[in-house]
Each structure stands twice: as C-alpha cells, then as structure tokens.
Motif scaffolding. Structure first.
Motif, short mmCIF file in Angstrom:
data_model
loop_
_atom_site.label_atom_id
_atom_site.label_comp_id
_atom_site.label_asym_id
_atom_site.label_seq_id
_atom_site.Cartn_x
_atom_site.Cartn_y
_atom_site.Cartn_z
N PHE A 175 -3.10 -4.19 -2.08
CA PHE A 175 -2.34 -2.94 -2.11
C PHE A 175 -0.88 -3.28 -2.40
CE2 PHE A 175 -2.21 -4.40 2.27
CZ PHE A 175 -0.89 -4.21 2.64
N ASP A 176 -0.12 -2.28 -2.75
CA ASP A 176 1.26 -2.49 -3.16
C ASP A 176 2.13 -2.79 -1.95
OD1 ASP A 176 3.63 -2.65 -4.45
OD2 ASP A 176 3.79 -0.53 -4.98
N ARG A 177 2.41 -4.06 -1.73
CA ARG A 177 3.22 -4.46 -0.57
C ARG A 177 4.68 -4.08 -0.75
NH1 ARG A 177 1.25 -8.83 2.95
NH2 ARG A 177 -1.00 -8.96 2.69
N ALA A 178 5.05 -3.68 -1.99
CA ALA A 178 6.43 -3.27 -2.22
C ALA A 178 6.77 -1.99 -1.47
CB ALA A 178 6.67 -3.07 -3.72
N GLU A 179 5.74 -1.28 -0.97
CA GLU A 179 5.98 -0.06 -0.20
C GLU A 179 6.55 -0.37 1.19
OE1 GLU A 179 3.02 2.97 -0.08
OE2 GLU A 179 2.03 2.23 -1.87
N PHE A 180 6.47 -1.66 1.60
CA PHE A 180 6.88 -2.03 2.95
C PHE A 180 7.90 -3.16 2.89
CE2 PHE A 180 2.51 -0.54 3.08
CZ PHE A 180 2.57 0.43 4.07
N SER A 181 8.76 -3.19 3.88
CA SER A 181 9.66 -4.33 4.01
C SER A 181 8.90 -5.51 4.61
CB SER A 181 10.83 -3.95 4.92
OG SER A 181 10.38 -3.69 6.24
N GLU A 182 9.50 -6.69 4.55
CA GLU A 182 8.84 -7.88 5.09
C GLU A 182 8.59 -7.73 6.59
OE1 GLU A 182 10.98 -11.39 4.16
OE2 GLU A 182 10.85 -11.12 1.97
N ASN A 183 9.53 -7.13 7.29
CA ASN A 183 9.37 -6.93 8.73
C ASN A 183 8.20 -5.99 9.02
OD1 ASN A 183 10.14 -7.17 11.50
ND2 ASN A 183 11.09 -5.15 11.36
N GLU A 184 8.05 -4.94 8.22
CA GLU A 184 6.94 -4.01 8.42
C GLU A 184 5.60 -4.68 8.16
OE1 GLU A 184 8.13 0.52 7.50
OE2 GLU A 184 8.48 -0.83 5.82
N ILE A 185 5.54 -5.53 7.14
CA ILE A 185 4.30 -6.25 6.83
C ILE A 185 3.89 -7.11 8.02
CG2 ILE A 185 3.31 -8.09 5.43
CD1 ILE A 185 3.36 -5.54 3.92
N GLN A 241 4.65 -6.68 11.19
CA GLN A 241 4.22 -5.82 12.30
C GLN A 241 2.82 -5.27 12.06
OE1 GLN A 241 7.94 -3.40 12.31
NE2 GLN A 241 7.96 -3.78 14.51
N LEU A 242 2.53 -4.89 10.82
CA LEU A 242 1.20 -4.38 10.49
C LEU A 242 0.15 -5.46 10.67
CD1 LEU A 242 1.93 -2.18 7.33
CD2 LEU A 242 1.30 -1.41 9.61
N LEU A 267 0.55 8.58 10.34
CA LEU A 267 -0.46 7.78 11.03
C LEU A 267 -1.62 7.46 10.08
CD1 LEU A 267 -0.82 6.64 13.89
CD2 LEU A 267 -2.13 8.68 14.46
N ILE A 268 -2.06 8.45 9.33
CA ILE A 268 -3.13 8.24 8.35
C ILE A 268 -2.67 7.27 7.27
CG2 ILE A 268 -4.45 9.39 6.52
CD1 ILE A 268 -4.51 11.88 8.35
N PHE A 269 -1.42 7.39 6.84
CA PHE A 269 -0.87 6.49 5.82
C PHE A 269 -0.96 5.04 6.28
CE2 PHE A 269 2.89 4.07 4.47
CZ PHE A 269 2.76 4.12 3.09
N TYR A 270 -0.55 4.77 7.51
CA TYR A 270 -0.56 3.40 8.01
C TYR A 270 -2.00 2.91 8.26
CZ TYR A 270 4.47 2.86 8.56
OH TYR A 270 5.81 2.72 8.31
#
Length: 544
Positions: free
Chosen positions: A301-311, A313-314, A285-288
């Motif tokens: 920030f490094d968007r490579a940590e997330f998939s396109e779908n996660e980006i 949703q965030l 939770l803190i990470f997100y």
C-alpha cells in the motif's frame, strides 16, 4: 500590493511544476514536441487537481514568441499577457454563467476571426457540464471542425453530464486525485519558501483531509496559518479543521485489540462531549483498519500516506491483532457506518455495533470468516492455574513429558485466544486420561451456556484440543453450581506430597502409582478428609 493567497501565489507555471498528473503532462508535452495539436480537449477530474492551471500552461506553450515549446519563456509579451489574464486571444469562459444558446452563438461568431496577435485562439470553458442541451448542440459543429487557429479546452468535474456527441469530439484527459504524499511534499516546499516552521504529521493530516485536491490543501494550510502563531502544528490542525487527533484513533484501536469495552465507550463519550464528529471518527477508524489489514497480509500500500512515526505505531498496533479480527472489524464497522447514515440515533447504532463485535462476539461467528486463531503473546502460565493428570514416569516417560508440554500449550491457546479469551480466561482446565474438563465457576453460567448449548462452538473447541493433544481426546464442559465443591485431586505435587500417600507408598515397598483419577464428592471438602479416607481403607486392607 494586495495580498495573494498561497494557492494563487504558488500556482504552477510550467508542466514540470504540475503535481501528480504525470500522464496528462506527458500527453500534452508529446503533442507539443511533435507539433501535432488536437483542436479540442476535455479535462476531467475533481476540484483543485490542476485542470485550469494546465490549460493556461498549454495556452502559453502554444503562443510563446519563442515558438511552440514545452517550456514557455515567461518573458515575452504573449506569455506575460496570458499569465496576467489580459490576452484577448486566450478566453476563459465560465460555463455556469454562460449556459444559453446565445452565449454559444457569440462564441461561434468570434471563432471566425483570426487571433489579434497570438498564434492560436484558445477557448478555456470551465464547468462545461453546466451548459444547456441546446447550447451543447449549437457547439457541436464548431467543436468538430473549428478553424485551424482555434483550440478548445473544456474542463469539468462531472463528465457524466456531458453528451456523448461532445465527448466523441474531444481528446479526454483525466486528472486523478493527488496522493497525500505528493501533497505533503508540496506543502512542505511552500512552507520552506515562506520560512515557516511545521510538523510533518500536521501536513499529513491536511493532505488526507483535502481528499486529493491541492487547492483544498492550500486553503486548509492558509486557515491553519491564520490560527497558529507562525508555526504549523498538529494540535492546531486538529482544532482548526475539527479533526480527531491520531492519538484518539490509536487509543481506539488499542482498546479494540484488548476488548476494553469500558474505555471504548468513555472514548466515544469524550468525542461527543467535545463536539467531535462521530462519523469522522468512524471513517478514520475504518481508514486505519483497512491499512492494518493490508499491512498484516503483506499487501503493498502507499506508505507515502503516512509519516515514518505513524508507520512504526501502526506496526506496533498490528502485533496486537490477528488478521481475522482486523477483517471482521473492518467489515463490521463499514456496516455500522451505513446504518448510522440513515438512522435517527447514529450514536446508539455505533455503541450497539461495538457491543455486538467486542463483547457478544456473535457477529464475528455469524460472518463465517473468523476462524480459530490465537495471538502469539508471551504469557507466563503459573503451575497453580493448571490442573492436569500426570502419570509417574515409566518406560514411556518421554511421551508423558511431551503430553504435559502439549497440555500447557493447549491451556495457553484456549485462555489467550482472541475469540474465547473473555469466556475461558478464568476457567479451570483439567486433563483426565483422554478427557479435557473445562470447569466454569458459579458466577459464569452465561459463559458455560455459551459453549454447552451450542454444538458448533463445542466442535470448535474440540478441534483445538485434538489438534494439540491428539484425535482421541474429548472435551467436557462443567458448571460448578456449588462454587468450589467440585474438586480435582489430580495435581502431581499435591498428591505425591500428601502424608497419607507417602505412608501408603512406604508400607508397600516397590509399589507404583499407575494413574490418578478425579474424585467428585460433595462430602469431601478438603484434602485432609480425603487423606483420612485413604488411611481408613489402608487399615482395612492391613486387617484382612
């Protein structure tokens, strides 16, 4: 042939295959290209980042029969022997099991002899920090002035345990944690080579769980493959690694944004009941939240940590917050996490910490960093919920219309503010001349006292009012003990459509309503009683 695990089968054999260590590779390849080979290296970094692998590649580059070259041929006798671990001139020594002075003395004796058939003798000492102080001291002279055909490569995960006298004699190269995006890409290539289907989100979860270690990620992948049915899915990763699904984290973030305390508590209860780790949940939770803060403030920030779908949703979740909320939740949950680590009742601390932030909100104000900010939401405001004084249009009609619009916006601001929504959502807000009245019903006494007994909060509300309407407006908080007996008859439609008012206006041709004032009378219980009072006063005036 015996089965080889993925981490060994896909171990890099060339510098170009080493993952995420571009700086280290550049130093070594430049040294090889220039034929300037230092006699001692110190490789530092966490487990599974390629220290021993890079040392083996470097040993082959120095001893290839084709000459000292950046890319060894892998075909000559020297390369094959080193690859198979059979070369007597390339020695890998485990520092954890060879810690004594006698072990180092034996090593020193061996350095006196020329290589059997290679160009260089290469000593790779893994976990070198495990050597005793006496062993380090015995190694110093040889490490400082070894024979020209000897190269030392020391590898460690804990460089702070190595004496300064040893550090000063080595070229130190730091192996950094590999980024999740790079690990994900590598895992995808491995699975494609194996002909195995996979879900991208599953690989992202494995990469984040490995915490920068490629070897750990390969071990996790091996475990998931053993559990799954010939496919790597997010569901399998969650089960096998004991993780929480991202949907659980997204639900928690959505509940926080809407202050839905009931569902937050149910979510926590479900996690515990299903054997989940609340520490892992809070860390995720803190990470997100950290990345939501960076996204909201437009900090890269490094968007490579997330998939396109996660980006995507965030981005949707970020729209439900104001930046002050995100920062305060991040700070607050970090404090809760620290308390939980040393508490005999971590679950209770977690629950109470959320209560403090979400419901009481005192925590948010005590930090001093949660300003007056509202969420930009399109909310329809019904006329029936807005009680205000409206003057009859005159030569200043445009100004009156502007005030009406500003007052509607003020009500929307107060009732939808992230800070005050829970307290002001059900109140009546009325405007009389230059006074804004906020009326709390009988069952809202605590909410009334929240403002009435706290000067700082009252000033904050006044600041919002004056920003919206003007600096000469004031605020009055009212508690309706009789639950409805305090009434306002200053609604334009209600008054102008009253039969009594129409009759008075028709009796006095050319008359105007200059202002409408609030009447607070316990004996007046309805508009009909008020009409009768007006009629009586009218008759008295006619008699006179």
């Amino acid at each position: 042939m015996n089965y080889q695990v993925l981490s060994r089968r896909y171990r890099p054999k060339h510098f170009k295959d080493v993952i995420g260590q571009q700086a280290v590779v550049k130093v070594l390849t430049n040294a090889i290209a220039a034929k300037k080979i230092p006699h001692a290296f110190l490789f530092t970094g966490i487990r599974g980042t390629g220290k021993t692998t890079t040392a083996r590649i470097f040993a082959r580059a120095l001893n290839c029969k084709e000459g000292i070259r950046i890319e060894p041929c892998d075909k000559c006798e020297s390369c094959i022997e080193i690859l198979e671990g059979k070369s007597i001139d390339v020695m890998e020594i485990d520092g954890a099991s060879n810690t004594s002075v006698n072990d180092v003395r034996s090593l020193k004796e061996n350095t006196k002899y020329l290589p059997a058939h290679l160009r260089y003798k290469v000593y790779i000492i893994d976990e070198v920090h495990m050597l005793s102080n006496e062993a380090f001291n015995a190694l110093l002279k040889t490490l400082e002035e070894p024979p020209e055909y000897v190269v030392f490569i020391l590898a460690t995960t804990e460089p702070h345990k190595i004496p300064e006298t040893v550090l000063s004699r080595c070229i130190r190269l730091n192996f950094k944690r590999v980024e999740p995006g790079e690990i994900t890409k590598f895992l995808g290539l491995v699975l494609k080579s194996e002909g195995i289907e996979y879900e991208e989100n599953a690989l992202y979860m494995i990469a984040r769980q490995s915490e920068g270690s490629v070897r750990d990620s390969m071990s996790f992948l091996e475990l998931v493959l053993a559990y799954g049915d010939g496919k790597v899915t997010e569901k399998d990763v969650v089960k096998v690694l004991g993780l929480l699904s991202k949907e659980t984290i997204y639900d928690a973030l959505n509940y926080l944004s809407s202050k839905d305390l009931k569902n937050i508590m149910l979510l926590l209860d479900n996690i515990v009941r299903e054997g989940g780790d609340i520490f892992n949940f809070l860390e995720r939770l803190i990470f997100y939240l950290r990345h939501l803060v960076l996204y909201y403030l437009n900090i890269p920030f490094d968007r490579a940590e997330f998939s396109e779908n996660e980006i995507k949703q965030l981005e949707e979740i970020a729209k439900k917050y104001v930046k002050e909320e995100l920062i305060i939740y991040y700070q607050g949950l970090r404090q809760v996490l620290e308390q939980m680590r040393f508490s005999p009742y971590p679950m209770y601390d977690f629950e109470v910490g959320l209560l403090k932030m979400v419901y009481l909100k005192d925590f948010l104000e005590e930090t001093g960093s949660f300003g007056i900010a509202e969420k930009e939401k399109s909310i329809s405001i019904k006329d029936a919920s807005i009680e205000k004084t409206i003057g009859v249009p005159t030569e200043k009609g445009d100004k009156s219309s502007k005030t009406d619009t500003s007052f509607e916006k003020l009500i929307q601001t107060l009732k939808t503010s992230a800070k005050w929504k829970a307290y002001l959502e059900d109140v009546e807000i009325m405007l009389e001349d230059k006074l804004v009245k906020i009326v709390f019903q009988k069952n809202k006494r605590l909410f009334y006292e929240y403002f009435a007994d706290h000067e700082e909060r009252k000033k904050q509300v006044e600041k919002v009012v004056r920003t919206s309407l003007g600096k000469d407006y004031n605020v009055l908080f009212i508690y309706d003990e009789n639950n409805g007996d305090v009434k306002s008859f200053n609604s334009k439609e209600k008054i102008l459509n009253s039969p009594a008012i129409k009759k008075v206006m028709s009796a006095f041709i050319g008359s105007k309503i200059l202002s409408i004032k609030e009447v607070e009378r316990e004996s007046v219980s309805s508009i009909d009683t008020f009409e009768e009072q007006i009629i009586d006063e009218e008759r008295e005036a006619m008699d006179e």
